[in-house]
Design an enzyme around this catalytic site. Structure first.
Site, PDB file in Angstrom:
ATOM      1  N   LYS A   1       5.916 -14.190  -0.174  1.00 50.75           N
ATOM      2  CA  LYS A   1       5.189 -13.101  -0.824  1.00 50.75           C
ATOM      3  C   LYS A   1       5.975 -12.763  -2.088  1.00 50.75           C
ATOM      4  O   LYS A   1       7.118 -12.310  -2.015  1.00 50.75           O
ATOM      5  CB  LYS A   1       5.101 -11.880   0.101  1.00 50.75           C
ATOM      6  CG  LYS A   1       4.373 -10.716  -0.524  1.00 50.75           C
ATOM      7  CD  LYS A   1       3.988  -9.677   0.509  1.00 50.75           C
ATOM      8  CE  LYS A   1       3.423  -8.414  -0.109  1.00 50.75           C
ATOM      9  NZ  LYS A   1       2.753  -8.525  -1.393  1.00 50.75           N
TER      10      LYS A   1
ATOM     11  N   ARG B   1      -0.336  -9.174  -9.059  1.00 46.92           N
ATOM     12  CA  ARG B   1      -1.431 -10.045  -8.665  1.00 46.92           C
ATOM     13  C   ARG B   1      -2.402 -10.180  -9.823  1.00 46.92           C
ATOM     14  O   ARG B   1      -2.839  -9.182 -10.389  1.00 46.92           O
ATOM     15  CB  ARG B   1      -2.144  -9.398  -7.460  1.00 46.92           C
ATOM     16  CG  ARG B   1      -3.339 -10.191  -6.925  1.00 46.92           C
ATOM     17  CD  ARG B   1      -2.909 -11.052  -5.790  1.00 46.92           C
ATOM     18  NE  ARG B   1      -3.978 -11.837  -5.214  1.00 46.92           N
ATOM     19  CZ  ARG B   1      -4.592 -11.538  -4.070  1.00 46.92           C
ATOM     20  NH1 ARG B   1      -4.300 -10.417  -3.424  1.00 46.92           N
ATOM     21  NH2 ARG B   1      -5.510 -12.336  -3.568  1.00 46.92           N
TER      22      ARG B   1
ATOM     23  N   ARG C   1      -5.670  -7.180 -10.534  1.00 44.74           N
ATOM     24  CA  ARG C   1      -6.329  -7.258  -9.219  1.00 44.74           C
ATOM     25  C   ARG C   1      -7.535  -6.331  -9.113  1.00 44.74           C
ATOM     26  O   ARG C   1      -8.354  -6.478  -8.214  1.00 44.74           O
ATOM     27  CB  ARG C   1      -5.344  -6.984  -8.082  1.00 44.74           C
ATOM     28  CG  ARG C   1      -4.727  -5.616  -8.125  1.00 44.74           C
ATOM     29  CD  ARG C   1      -3.858  -5.410  -6.915  1.00 44.74           C
ATOM     30  NE  ARG C   1      -4.638  -4.867  -5.811  1.00 44.74           N
ATOM     31  CZ  ARG C   1      -4.153  -4.636  -4.627  1.00 44.74           C
ATOM     32  NH1 ARG C   1      -2.912  -4.928  -4.350  1.00 44.74           N
ATOM     33  NH2 ARG C   1      -4.909  -4.102  -3.683  1.00 44.74           N
TER      34      ARG C   1
ATOM     35  N   LYS D   1       0.481  -9.862   5.692  1.00 46.11           N
ATOM     36  CA  LYS D   1       1.724  -9.808   4.916  1.00 46.11           C
ATOM     37  C   LYS D   1       2.812  -9.249   5.826  1.00 46.11           C
ATOM     38  O   LYS D   1       2.609  -8.284   6.548  1.00 46.11           O
ATOM     39  CB  LYS D   1       1.566  -8.950   3.654  1.00 46.11           C
ATOM     40  CG  LYS D   1       1.128  -7.516   3.890  1.00 46.11           C
ATOM     41  CD  LYS D   1       0.978  -6.790   2.565  1.00 46.11           C
ATOM     42  CE  LYS D   1       0.249  -5.468   2.773  1.00 46.11           C
ATOM     43  NZ  LYS D   1      -0.275  -4.908   1.540  1.00 46.11           N
TER      44      LYS D   1
ATOM     45  N   GLU E   1       0.326 -14.917  -8.787  1.00 49.92           N
ATOM     46  CA  GLU E   1       1.243 -13.822  -9.076  1.00 49.92           C
ATOM     47  C   GLU E   1       1.861 -14.022 -10.450  1.00 49.92           C
ATOM     48  O   GLU E   1       2.405 -15.095 -10.728  1.00 49.92           O
ATOM     49  CB  GLU E   1       2.345 -13.815  -8.002  1.00 49.92           C
ATOM     50  CG  GLU E   1       3.050 -12.513  -7.843  1.00 49.92           C
ATOM     51  CD  GLU E   1       2.301 -11.552  -6.912  1.00 49.92           C
ATOM     52  OE1 GLU E   1       1.228 -11.935  -6.374  1.00 49.92           O
ATOM     53  OE2 GLU E   1       2.797 -10.429  -6.726  1.00 49.92           O
TER      54      GLU E   1
END
Lengths: 544, 340
Positions: free
Chosen positions: A227, A232, A252, A406, A277
């Site tokens: 992660k 994003r 995002r 996550k 990312e």
């Protein structure tokens, strides 16, 4: 302007999503073009005015009010537009003059810079308090009325009998004041056309997972990757209806942020939409979020800034390739296509987010505990946990259950002592809600190590505010120093995501994302942590 | 005589050494003068208490008849001399029975005004200007952003909302002492003749107001009833109750708060007010200035609130100003407790 002001005012006080939708829908139905289009642009953040900035408002207020009283008022209210709207000396004789949002938007766009203060002052005199507030919000660009771009599009969809996704599809083909959009919604014209590949797809989000939940999951059905602690984004590029190359970078939430990353967008030499990312790579390794933030927080994008903070996108999903929407494919197939895609575009400013191999959940537990050793290598500073994705998951908008998880790194926690407090802004304005806290040095003194603005409930905020006001030792302008001796003071447990060396802080360290995790009314300050204990959280090699 | 020999600030409150008396002390003391019944000013456990008859009645209703060892009632305008200092009480217009305390000795007069307002309030006597040498004032709303509209204007806004949503109940958070009764009286003045419903926490003080001659019309306690019973109703409760499951008994409630803080949007949102009503029992920025000028005082002491701003203005007027930064007052203005 009165109608728009009334809408903003009601939206600001309407807590319910459905209530907000009804207000927006009613406004769009009953307000003529182009007023409603400009209002929509204002609410979705699509308007910026080159010459009208917060500084202009400050100067106008300074001319009409006592600067000390203005400063104290602004400190209390915590919002520039609201302070000025309340403090502006009313001119009852001229109030309620007719002024539309279109007059204001056109005025702000077309008035020369040197004439603007006079024009804005004249408007402020003509508007009532609520109108002044709406005008100033429009200029400062921070409406804070709880209307997301998505909510506005949902309201638009309702007036046209469409779905929010259909509106989303055409969103990037229309511009303020959106007359083509309203024509389509109200059945007077066809949908505005937009190239398939140059659009934003609402992103797929994940659920947090706790260790005890793994027992129910089969590791063979999942894949894992790091992660990344960046922002994003979606990279979209291709040809528009006229055959022109178009490249865009979306946040995002679907905001077009291409303007802030011209260096990146210029390298989009593909026909696809990628999910990934945005990160900064320097000296061989990916930098942590603190470094990325130094690029994000700048007003203008200079060549120096781009050279100093070279951005790239670490991609982890392929949403469209050419004209083909790939979101219905299972993750494993999209991943295979993505790997081939990255290999075929060696010049694009992208790289592949690597998979983290594992057979059992224990393997993954070890990897998460030590990313540097488990394959992330020099990029480990930018890892904030692992992502776990079902191999058969389609790409679904929103936060569907059961597909993506996550598993964030555990936050680091210390006990610190409250030292200073300042009034906050926004939702928490007029309360002492910005807190500076410290830990003990070897010399037995407190040294400030960070500032936190959240992590407490509204009820706790009231208690904290009361504590600050009843335990004030000194006042430095808006800042209050609170009692912090060994025996008297307030201990707070502070959680943070990382620690790094900093020359800007007296303590020599800076925390990332600090927030209160608990208020320790029960603890004496002498029992709080020391700087020595805190620096143990520095990344390996930086402890000294 | 120097004003500071008559009254002086101490951590416990404003102190008169000659009479060994504290005004609105925040801790139990042998002799207290209480300006009004709000809990941050009127606390239980003092030796003797000097106050207006209404304030004594309010304290008895809140703390029981034995709230102090002895009580002495002093009506507005009456005088009492303790050692060399003559005290008198004068209406402050804040809530029923609220008073300013004038202390006079050797031709020097100091007035401790407690909390006060200049706006019309049908439930209490209007503010009386008492000329003095030193005026001790509050500064709760001492910033130029605070200009209170009339209560009449705000109640009209409420009634317009009630007319717009006849199927919903309007729940108004209002402090139990003073604000709640003022809102009820203003509703009556605006022609609202239907019953007004109140939360149990407002019952005792509302009944006390009525027994002291304040006309509030048909006031009913909220009872268990089908939701539809409260369609179109106006209900008052303490502001804290707005955030509790208690409000779920009402049909699609519109939550409102009556307070001077409602002038600030963030405060209104913090309290969950969908319909903020700017109704305050404190003087706003202009009324604080007007009052200071009216008293003719050359020296101003500021007890609590936005003292820096008011002191700055006083200095601009050539008045001597001192911020006392007294701790413990203004708790009623807190969102959790109640509303100003």
């Amino acid at each position: 302007m009165n109608r728009f002001a009334a809408l903003l005012d009601r939206l600001a006080y309407e807590p319910r999503r459905l209530g907000k939708l009804a207000l927006l829908e009613d406004y769009f139905r009953t307000t003529p073009d182009p007023d409603r289009g400009w209002a929509l642009a204002a609410m979705t953040g699509a308007l910026t005015f080159k010459n009208a900035k917060a500084g202009l408002i400050r100067n106008l207020a300074a001319e009409r009010t006592d600067p000390v009283l203005f400063g104290l008022s602004y400190d209390f209210v915590g919002d520039l537009a609201e302070t000025v709207s309340l403090i502006w000396p009313a001119d009852a004789a001229r109030a309620n003059a007719q002024l539309t949002i279109t007059d204001v938007v056109e005025g702000l766009r077309e008035t020369r810079k040197e004439d603007l203060p006079g024009v804005v002052a004249n408007w402020l005199d003509r508007l009532d308090e609520n109108g002044r507030w709406a005008l100033l919000k429009l200029i400062t660009g921070a409406l804070r009325i709880g209307v997301s771009a998505r909510l506005a599009r949902t309201a638009l969809a309702q007036i046209g009998g469409k779905t929010a996704d259909e509106v989303e599809d055409v969103w990037h083909a229309v511009e303020p004041p959106y007359t083509a959009l309203f024509d389509w919604l109200e059945g007077r014209a066809d949908a505005p056309s937009v190239a398939t590949s140059v659009r934003f797809y609402p992103p797929m989000l994940s659920h947090p997972i706790e260790p005890e939940e793994f027992a129910a999951l089969d590791p063979a059905a999942f894949s894992a990757e790091w992660k990344w602690d960046g922002i994003r984004v979606q990279a979209a590029a291709g040809k528009d209806a006229n055959g022109q190359r178009v490249a865009r970078l979306f946040s995002r939430t679907g905001e077009d942020i291409s303007g802030a990353f011209p260096d990146l967008v210029a390298g989009f030499d593909f026909d696809a939409v990628l999910d990934g990312e945005l990160l900064i790579k320097r000296g061989g390794g990916v930098q942590d979020f603190n470094t990325l933030q130094q690029r994000l927080n700048r007003k203008s994008v200079t060549a120096k800034l781009m050279a100093e903070f070279p951005a790239f996108i670490r991609v982890y999903d392929l949403l469209a390739l050419g004209d083909e929407d790939s979101r219905a494919l299972p993750f494993a197939e999209r991943r295979a296509k993505l790997e081939a895609f990255v290999a075929a575009h060696p010049l694009a400013p992208i790289d592949l987010s690597p998979l983290v191999p594992f057979d059992t959940w224990e393997d993954l537990t070890f990897a998460r505990a030590d990313p540097a050793d488990a394959g992330a290598g020099v990029d480990a500073d930018a890892v904030e946990g692992v992502m776990i994705k079902r191999l058969d998951s389609p790409y679904l908008a929103g936060r569907p259950k059961g597909y993506w998880f996550k598993w964030k790194r555990d936050p680091m926690v210390i006990d610190a002592v409250l030292m200073y407090a300042q009034r906050g802004s926004g939702k928490r304005s007029s309360f002492y809600s910005d807190y500076t806290f410290g830990v003990w040095t070897e010399a037995g003194e407190l040294t400030p190590v960070g500032k936190a603005y959240f992590g407490f409930t509204d009820e706790e905020l009231i208690e904290l505010d009361k504590f600050v006001r009843n335990n004030t030792e000194n006042r430095f302008g808006p800042v209050r120093e609170v009692t912090h001796t060994k025996t008297k003071g307030l201990v707070v447990e502070v959680a943070f995501e990382g620690l790094q060396r900093s020359t800007r802080h007296k303590s020599g360290v800076a925390m990332r994302f600090p927030r209160f995790s608990r208020i320790r009314w029960d603890k004496a300050p002498r029992d709080a942590d020391t700087l020595e204990a805190l620096v143990k959280f520095l990344p390996k090699g930086a402890e000294r | 005589m120097q004003p500071a020999q008559i009254l002086q600030p101490r951590p416990e409150g404003i102190y008169c050494p000659a009479a060994d008396l504290y005004i609105d002390p925040t801790r139990p003391v042998p002799r207290a003068l209480i300006t009004h019944g709000h809990s941050d000013h009127a606390r239980a456990g003092h030796g003797s208490v000097l106050a207006t008859p209404e304030t004594l009645a309010i304290m008895a209703a809140r703390y029981g008849a034995e709230f102090a060892k002895s009580q002495q009632a002093l009506a507005y305008g009456e005088r009492v001399t303790i050692n060399s200092v003559t005290f008198s009480l004068h209406s402050a217009g804040h809530v029923l029975g609220s008073a300013q305390a004038a202390a006079e000795c050797g031709g020097t007069r100091v007035v401790a005004s407690g909390d006060y307002k200049r706006q019309y309030d049908p439930t209490c006597a209007p503010f009386e200007v008492v000329p003095c040498d030193v005026f001790i004032t509050e500064a709760t709303f001492a910033l130029p952003v605070f200009t209170h509209p009339t209560a009449e204007h705000e109640v009209k806004k409420l009634l317009a909302s009630v007319a717009m949503f006849p199927e919903r109940a309007h729940i108004i958070g209002a402090y139990a002492l003073g604000k709640a009764q003022r809102v009820m009286a203003e509703l009556r003045r605006a022609g609202w003749d239907k019953p007004i419903f109140i939360h149990g926490a407002l019952k005792a003080l509302t009944e006390l107001y009525q027994s002291l001659g304040v006309e509030l019309g048909d006031v009913r306690h909220v009872e268990t009833a089908p939701k539809s019973y409260y369609a179109g109703a106006i209900v008052l409760c303490p502001p804290g109750a707005l955030q509790t499951p208690w409000v779920r008994r009402f049909p699609d409630p519109v939550t409102s708060v009556a307070s001077g803080w409602m002038r600030i949007r963030a405060r209104a949102r913090q309290q969950g007010a969908e319909l903020p009503l700017v109704i305050s029992d404190h003087a706003d920025w202009h009324d604080l200035q007007r009052t200071i000028i009216d008293t003719g005082a050359r020296e101003i002491w500021i007890t609590h609130g936005e003292a820096d701003a008011l002191a700055h203005w006083c200095e601009g007027q050539g008045l001597k100003a001192k911020a006392l930064h007294l701790v413990g007052y203004g708790d009623e203005e807190e969102p959790a407790g109640a509303a100003a």
